[in-house]
Enzyme design. Structure first.
Site, PDB file in Angstrom:
ATOM      1  N   HIS A  51     -11.942  -3.146   4.940  1.00  0.00           N
ATOM      2  CA  HIS A  51     -12.971  -2.348   5.624  1.00  0.00           C
ATOM      3  C   HIS A  51     -14.376  -2.852   5.294  1.00  0.00           C
ATOM      4  O   HIS A  51     -14.610  -3.516   4.278  1.00  0.00           O
ATOM      5  CB  HIS A  51     -12.842  -0.875   5.244  1.00  0.00           C
ATOM      6  N   GLU A 126      -6.455   3.774   0.366  1.00  0.00           N
ATOM      7  CA  GLU A 126      -6.838   3.153  -0.906  1.00  0.00           C
ATOM      8  C   GLU A 126      -6.140   3.825  -2.092  1.00  0.00           C
ATOM      9  O   GLU A 126      -5.656   4.960  -1.992  1.00  0.00           O
ATOM     10  CB  GLU A 126      -8.373   3.238  -1.066  1.00  0.00           C
TER      11      GLU A 126
END
Length: 256
Positions: A51, A126
């Site tokens: 990201h 994550e």
């Protein structure tokens, strides 16, 4: 790439390390029982994208599973990724359900054929940093003296307080990658996070989790996994030319 071996384990204040000596059943499962190759998926190409940048990336704060949005630099990185990959004939685009990954994926989806959306997979989110989330490295060190040293030298031993270990992340992320590899489409883009990317690469390369810090993947970087008759190969890792930083020295990210 040559991978090292797991270190001896030790206990540190505020941490919950894995057992020493023989790997625990949980670590064995993460390291070896899930198949390295999916069945019937030769020829699959999976583009793994980290990201774009967030304000917490820049401030050195542990984000984990807190949903921190992209900052202006991250939005530019998302556009750069889309411009770089726009001519790749993607069949699917899949993202972590956290907005910083999903927002990085959206510009690419908008450049694909009409009707292509972004699928989400919760197993690509994550690592949970637990009580470290929202804190800087300095704040974590003040709360848990010696914990950061352990994280940066023996990461495979660390379970974040009320969070996850690298083995935990690998146990959910690798099966997610296998599902993608065995699913529809030959060429897939996957937008996810630093720790997830690293544990996937370690698994694909048969590296121990102690190799975590030997990988450096910038925000917005692109890695390519291909599945051939001889197994996984990585023709591209951490490509950042579209971000203007191919050969420049990259700063270590503190909140990681």
């Amino acid at each position: 790439m040559s991978c090292g071996h797991d270190h001896e384990k030790e206990e540190m204040n505020g941490m919950k390390p894995e057992n020493s000596g023989e790997r625990s059943p949980e670590v064995k499962e993460a390291a070896g029982t899930s198949p390295l190759r999916p069945t019937g998926a030769a020829g699959k190409r999976i583009f793994l994208v980290r990201h774009g940048e967030t304000s917490w990336n820049r401030e050195g704060r542990f984000q984990g599973q807190i949903d921190v949005p992209l900052n202006d630099a991250g939005l530019r990185q998302a556009d750069a990724v889309a411009n770089t990959l726009k001519d790749v004939p993607f069949d699917r685009i899949i993202s972590s359900n956290l907005s910083r990954a999903l927002r990085t994926a959206l510009p690419l989806a908008s450049r694909m054929r009409l009707g292509m959306g972004v699928e989400t997979d919760d197993d690509l989110k994550e690592i949970a940093h637990g009580l470290w989330e929202g804190r800087t490295a300095g704040e974590v060190e003040a709360m848990y003296p010696g914990a950061l040293a352990l994280w940066h030298t023996r990461p495979e031993t660390v379970v974040m307080p009320e969070g996850e270990s690298l083995a935990d992340v690998q146990r959910r992320a690798w099966p997610a990658l296998l599902r993608i590899a065995e699913g529809k489409g030959e060429t897939v883009a996957v937008f996810t996070h630093d720790a997830v990317l690293k544990v996937l690469l370690m698994k694909a390369l048969d590296c121990p989790l102690s190799s975590f810090w030997r990988f450096q993947l910038a925000n917005g970087s692109i890695t390519l996994l291909e599945l051939g008759n001889k197994g996984w190969r990585i023709p591209l890792m951490g490509e950042a030319g579209h971000l203007g930083s191919v050969f420049g020295k990259r700063a270590e990210q503190k909140g990681l």
